[in-house]
Design a protein around this motif. Sequence first.
Motif, PDB file in Angstrom:
ATOM      1  N   ILE A 102       0.261   6.707   4.162  1.00  0.00           N
ATOM      2  CA  ILE A 102       1.296   6.297   5.121  1.00  0.00           C
ATOM      3  C   ILE A 102       2.344   5.422   4.422  1.00  0.00           C
ATOM      4  CG2 ILE A 102       1.707   4.956   7.230  1.00  0.00           C
ATOM      5  CD1 ILE A 102      -1.187   5.784   8.116  1.00  0.00           C
ATOM      6  N   SER A 116       1.416   3.219  -2.631  1.00  0.00           N
ATOM      7  CA  SER A 116       1.081   4.141  -3.711  1.00  0.00           C
ATOM      8  C   SER A 116       0.610   5.493  -3.185  1.00  0.00           C
ATOM      9  CB  SER A 116       0.004   3.521  -4.611  1.00  0.00           C
ATOM     10  OG  SER A 116      -1.067   3.049  -3.827  1.00  0.00           O
ATOM     11  N   ARG A 117       0.323   5.569  -1.901  1.00  0.00           N
ATOM     12  CA  ARG A 117      -0.132   6.849  -1.312  1.00  0.00           C
ATOM     13  C   ARG A 117      -0.097   6.766   0.214  1.00  0.00           C
ATOM     14  NH1 ARG A 117      -6.169   5.777  -1.034  1.00  0.00           N
ATOM     15  NH2 ARG A 117      -6.432   3.842  -2.196  1.00  0.00           N
ATOM     16  N   GLY A 133       0.820  -1.214   0.000  1.00  0.00           N
ATOM     17  CA  GLY A 133       0.000   0.000   0.000  1.00  0.00           C
ATOM     18  C   GLY A 133       0.846   1.253   0.000  1.00  0.00           C
ATOM     19  N   TYR A 187     -13.475  -3.162  10.593  1.00  0.00           N
ATOM     20  CA  TYR A 187     -12.136  -2.563  10.588  1.00  0.00           C
ATOM     21  C   TYR A 187     -11.477  -2.737  11.964  1.00  0.00           C
ATOM     22  CZ  TYR A 187      -8.471   1.005  10.184  1.00  0.00           C
ATOM     23  OH  TYR A 187      -7.262   1.664  10.170  1.00  0.00           O
ATOM     24  N   ASN A 228       1.401  -2.519   5.355  1.00  0.00           N
ATOM     25  CA  ASN A 228       0.722  -1.242   5.583  1.00  0.00           C
ATOM     26  C   ASN A 228      -0.648  -1.163   4.902  1.00  0.00           C
ATOM     27  OD1 ASN A 228       0.602   1.894   5.869  1.00  0.00           O
ATOM     28  ND2 ASN A 228       0.482   1.503   3.669  1.00  0.00           N
ATOM     29  N   ASN A 269      -3.747  -7.432  -5.630  1.00  0.00           N
ATOM     30  CA  ASN A 269      -4.889  -7.311  -4.730  1.00  0.00           C
ATOM     31  C   ASN A 269      -4.612  -8.246  -3.558  1.00  0.00           C
ATOM     32  OD1 ASN A 269      -7.281  -7.296  -3.383  1.00  0.00           O
ATOM     33  ND2 ASN A 269      -8.535  -8.062  -5.087  1.00  0.00           N
ATOM     34  N   LEU A 270      -4.443  -7.691  -2.377  1.00  0.00           N
ATOM     35  CA  LEU A 270      -4.074  -8.535  -1.233  1.00  0.00           C
ATOM     36  C   LEU A 270      -5.185  -9.517  -0.856  1.00  0.00           C
ATOM     37  CD1 LEU A 270      -2.021  -6.328   1.273  1.00  0.00           C
ATOM     38  CD2 LEU A 270      -1.286  -7.549  -0.764  1.00  0.00           C
ATOM     39  N   VAL A 308      -4.496   9.815  11.081  1.00  0.00           N
ATOM     40  CA  VAL A 308      -3.357  10.309  10.300  1.00  0.00           C
ATOM     41  C   VAL A 308      -3.929  11.015   9.078  1.00  0.00           C
ATOM     42  CG1 VAL A 308      -1.203   9.674   9.146  1.00  0.00           C
ATOM     43  CG2 VAL A 308      -2.101   8.218  10.987  1.00  0.00           C
ATOM     44  N   GLY A 330      -3.219   6.577  15.690  1.00  0.00           N
ATOM     45  CA  GLY A 330      -4.523   7.227  15.758  1.00  0.00           C
ATOM     46  C   GLY A 330      -4.782   7.840  14.385  1.00  0.00           C
ATOM     47  N   THR A 385      -4.444  11.382   5.694  1.00  0.00           N
ATOM     48  CA  THR A 385      -4.308  10.701   4.397  1.00  0.00           C
ATOM     49  C   THR A 385      -5.678  10.703   3.712  1.00  0.00           C
ATOM     50  OG1 THR A 385      -4.956   8.488   5.128  1.00  0.00           O
ATOM     51  CG2 THR A 385      -2.630   9.068   5.408  1.00  0.00           C
ATOM     52  N   TYR A 416      -2.264  -1.520  -5.420  1.00  0.00           N
ATOM     53  CA  TYR A 416      -3.358  -2.378  -5.890  1.00  0.00           C
ATOM     54  C   TYR A 416      -3.907  -1.818  -7.201  1.00  0.00           C
ATOM     55  CZ  TYR A 416      -8.094  -4.372  -6.085  1.00  0.00           C
ATOM     56  OH  TYR A 416      -9.273  -4.952  -6.500  1.00  0.00           O
ATOM     57  N   GLN A 417      -4.619  -0.682  -7.125  1.00  0.00           N
ATOM     58  CA  GLN A 417      -5.266  -0.149  -8.325  1.00  0.00           C
ATOM     59  C   GLN A 417      -4.518   1.031  -8.942  1.00  0.00           C
ATOM     60  OE1 GLN A 417      -9.224   0.126  -6.447  1.00  0.00           O
ATOM     61  NE2 GLN A 417      -9.953  -1.168  -8.117  1.00  0.00           N
ATOM     62  N   GLN A 418      -3.678   1.685  -8.125  1.00  0.00           N
ATOM     63  CA  GLN A 418      -3.080   2.938  -8.593  1.00  0.00           C
ATOM     64  C   GLN A 418      -1.630   2.731  -9.044  1.00  0.00           C
ATOM     65  OE1 GLN A 418      -4.026   6.453  -6.397  1.00  0.00           O
ATOM     66  NE2 GLN A 418      -5.983   5.660  -5.706  1.00  0.00           N
ATOM     67  N   LYS A 463      -8.113  -5.067  12.783  1.00  0.00           N
ATOM     68  CA  LYS A 463      -6.865  -4.523  13.319  1.00  0.00           C
ATOM     69  C   LYS A 463      -6.527  -5.157  14.672  1.00  0.00           C
ATOM     70  CE  LYS A 463      -5.854  -1.661   9.967  1.00  0.00           C
ATOM     71  NZ  LYS A 463      -4.627  -1.780   9.185  1.00  0.00           N
TER      72      LYS A 463
HETATM   73  N1  LIG Z   1      -5.223   7.265   7.907  1.00  0.00           N
HETATM   74  C1  LIG Z   1      -5.496   6.986   9.164  1.00  0.00           C
HETATM   75  O1  LIG Z   1      -6.083   7.806   9.889  1.00  0.00           O
HETATM   76  C2  LIG Z   1      -5.086   5.660   9.750  1.00  0.00           C
HETATM   77  C3  LIG Z   1      -5.204   5.481  11.130  1.00  0.00           C
HETATM   78  C4  LIG Z   1      -4.839   4.277  11.701  1.00  0.00           C
HETATM   79  C5  LIG Z   1      -4.352   3.258  10.900  1.00  0.00           C
HETATM   80  N2  LIG Z   1      -4.262   3.434   9.546  1.00  0.00           N
HETATM   81  C6  LIG Z   1      -3.766   2.307   8.748  1.00  0.00           C
HETATM   82  O2  LIG Z   1      -2.614   2.698   8.023  1.00  0.00           O
HETATM   83  C7  LIG Z   1      -2.554   1.981   6.798  1.00  0.00           C
HETATM   84  C8  LIG Z   1      -2.402   2.971   5.631  1.00  0.00           C
HETATM   85  O3  LIG Z   1      -3.485   3.869   5.683  1.00  0.00           O
HETATM   86  P1  LIG Z   1      -3.613   5.143   4.722  1.00  0.00           P
HETATM   87  O4  LIG Z   1      -4.414   6.136   5.451  1.00  0.00           O
HETATM   88  O5  LIG Z   1      -2.289   5.508   4.183  1.00  0.00           O
HETATM   89  O6  LIG Z   1      -4.519   4.504   3.577  1.00  0.00           O
HETATM   90  P2  LIG Z   1      -4.882   5.024   2.098  1.00  0.00           P
HETATM   91  O7  LIG Z   1      -4.376   6.406   1.877  1.00  0.00           O
HETATM   92  O8  LIG Z   1      -6.338   4.762   1.950  1.00  0.00           O
HETATM   93  O9  LIG Z   1      -4.031   4.003   1.186  1.00  0.00           O
HETATM   94  C9  LIG Z   1      -4.353   2.647   1.219  1.00  0.00           C
HETATM   95  C10 LIG Z   1      -3.299   1.850   0.486  1.00  0.00           C
HETATM   96  O10 LIG Z   1      -3.685   0.455   0.538  1.00  0.00           O
HETATM   97  C11 LIG Z   1      -3.750  -0.062  -0.778  1.00  0.00           C
HETATM   98  N3  LIG Z   1      -4.851  -1.013  -0.897  1.00  0.00           N
HETATM   99  C12 LIG Z   1      -6.181  -0.771  -0.735  1.00  0.00           C
HETATM  100  N4  LIG Z   1      -6.885  -1.899  -0.979  1.00  0.00           N
HETATM  101  C13 LIG Z   1      -5.983  -2.859  -1.305  1.00  0.00           C
HETATM  102  C14 LIG Z   1      -6.092  -4.228  -1.707  1.00  0.00           C
HETATM  103  N5  LIG Z   1      -7.277  -4.843  -1.822  1.00  0.00           N
HETATM  104  N6  LIG Z   1      -4.959  -4.902  -1.976  1.00  0.00           N
HETATM  105  C15 LIG Z   1      -3.761  -4.286  -1.896  1.00  0.00           C
HETATM  106  N7  LIG Z   1      -3.588  -3.005  -1.535  1.00  0.00           N
HETATM  107  C16 LIG Z   1      -4.695  -2.290  -1.255  1.00  0.00           C
HETATM  108  C17 LIG Z   1      -3.967   1.125  -1.689  1.00  0.00           C
HETATM  109  O11 LIG Z   1      -3.459   0.793  -2.993  1.00  0.00           O
HETATM  110  P3  LIG Z   1      -4.002   1.525  -4.374  1.00  0.00           P
HETATM  111  O12 LIG Z   1      -4.148   2.981  -4.035  1.00  0.00           O
HETATM  112  O13 LIG Z   1      -2.905   1.262  -5.367  1.00  0.00           O
HETATM  113  O14 LIG Z   1      -5.274   0.865  -4.757  1.00  0.00           O
HETATM  114  C18 LIG Z   1      -3.164   2.222  -0.983  1.00  0.00           C
HETATM  115  O15 LIG Z   1      -1.810   2.157  -1.354  1.00  0.00           O
HETATM  116  C19 LIG Z   1      -3.837   1.155   6.710  1.00  0.00           C
HETATM  117  O16 LIG Z   1      -3.582  -0.171   7.121  1.00  0.00           O
HETATM  118  C20 LIG Z   1      -4.754   1.849   7.707  1.00  0.00           C
HETATM  119  O17 LIG Z   1      -5.716   0.977   8.233  1.00  0.00           O
HETATM  120  C21 LIG Z   1      -4.608   4.622   8.945  1.00  0.00           C
END
Ligand SMILES: NC(=O)c1ccc[n+]([C@@H]2O[C@H](COP(=O)([O-])OP(=O)(O)OC[C@H]3O[C@@H](n4cnc5c(N)ncnc54)[C@H](OP(=O)(O)O)[C@@H]3O)[C@@H](O)[C@H]2O)c1
Length: 254
Positions: free
Chosen positions: A20, A17-18, A15, A160, A91, A64-65, A193, A191, A195, A40-42, A164
């Motif tokens: 964290i 591509s964007r 993950g 979710y 991630n 696709n995981l 983040v 907590g 994104t 995955y898609q991007q 986790k």
């Molecule tokens: N943002 C928060 O507030 C927050 C808080 C706590 C924990 N987290 C955790 O931190 C991690 C990263 O979060 P983020 O906010 O950076 O997320 P995000 O911006 O939504 O990015 C999600 C990433 O996961 C990939 N992904 C989504 N579905 C997938 C699939 N089916 N197979 C493979 N890859 C897949 C996406 O790939 P594509 O874009 O290429 O499709 C993207 O690179 C996640 O595990 C999230 O649960 C986030």
Amino acid sequence: MMTFDFQGKTVLVTGASRGIGEAIATSFASCGAHVAVHYYQQGDTADNVRNSLAGTGHIIVGANLANPVAVEKMVTSTLNEFGQIDILVNNAGIYQEHPLHQTSYEDWQTVWQQTINVNLLGTANVSYCVAKHMIERQSGRIINITSRGAFRGEPTATAYGASKAALNSFSQSLAQYLAPHNIFVTAVAPGFVETEMSRAVLESPAGDFIRQQSPLNRVACPEEIAHTVLFLASPGSEFLTDTIVDVNGASYLR
Ligand SMILES: NC(=O)c1ccc[n+]([C@@H]2O[C@H](COP(=O)([O-])OP(=O)(O)OC[C@H]3O[C@@H](n4cnc5c(N)ncnc54)[C@H](OP(=O)(O)O)[C@@H]3O)[C@@H](O)[C@H]2O)c1
């Protein structure tokens, strides 16, 4: 930022591509590592991330995981390119709201299945494929990105939170299993983040309430999560194995 040295190390970040994952990839590359940027898609976005990384020899790998066959292929192609994986950062994850009252039984099942398939089973499968390789080398680090929601609860995204919490448990079991092989497994539980995953809610009227959950009156930036990941992956952090590090600005005490 503390300086880490990952010269010559290879890192697979799912993950990336964007969000964290991108920040984690960027930080590792800045410290000398070769990074496999998983998407995955991007694919185009992942390619841009790869091109933006410091240093050379970075690759992109798609999967696709939720698909175990695609996961195995993705790990194999990373190993074919790099020859080894020193550090795995699990991630990638998805977050879908499904408040019980407003969700049909059918949708409830769909969201639960998708969430568990990606967040838990996908991570378990990537870990399996990479750990097999790390056991052969008797060396490695695995860092799983979980969530504060595993402890605090996710009332409108129950799948979710459960995924986790299960991932925290998986991390700790795996840490115990792999320690004799010189492989160390930890988790980071952020907590909120800034994104794409959290953008809508942070920009909504609820945003201020979320920021006020921390006495710092803000949420984390992705680089702060990356900093913790690099610390856990660095030499000297071995005895932290099985730990779950909260990166939540004191927004939830457990
Ligand atoms: N943002 C928060 O507030 C927050 C808080 C706590 C924990 N987290 C955790 O931190 C991690 C990263 O979060 P983020 O906010 O950076 O997320 P995000 O911006 O939504 O990015 C999600 C990433 O996961 C990939 N992904 C989504 N579905 C997938 C699939 N089916 N197979 C493979 N890859 C897949 C996406 O790939 P594509 O874009 O290429 O499709 C993207 O690179 C996640 O595990 C999230 O649960 C986030």
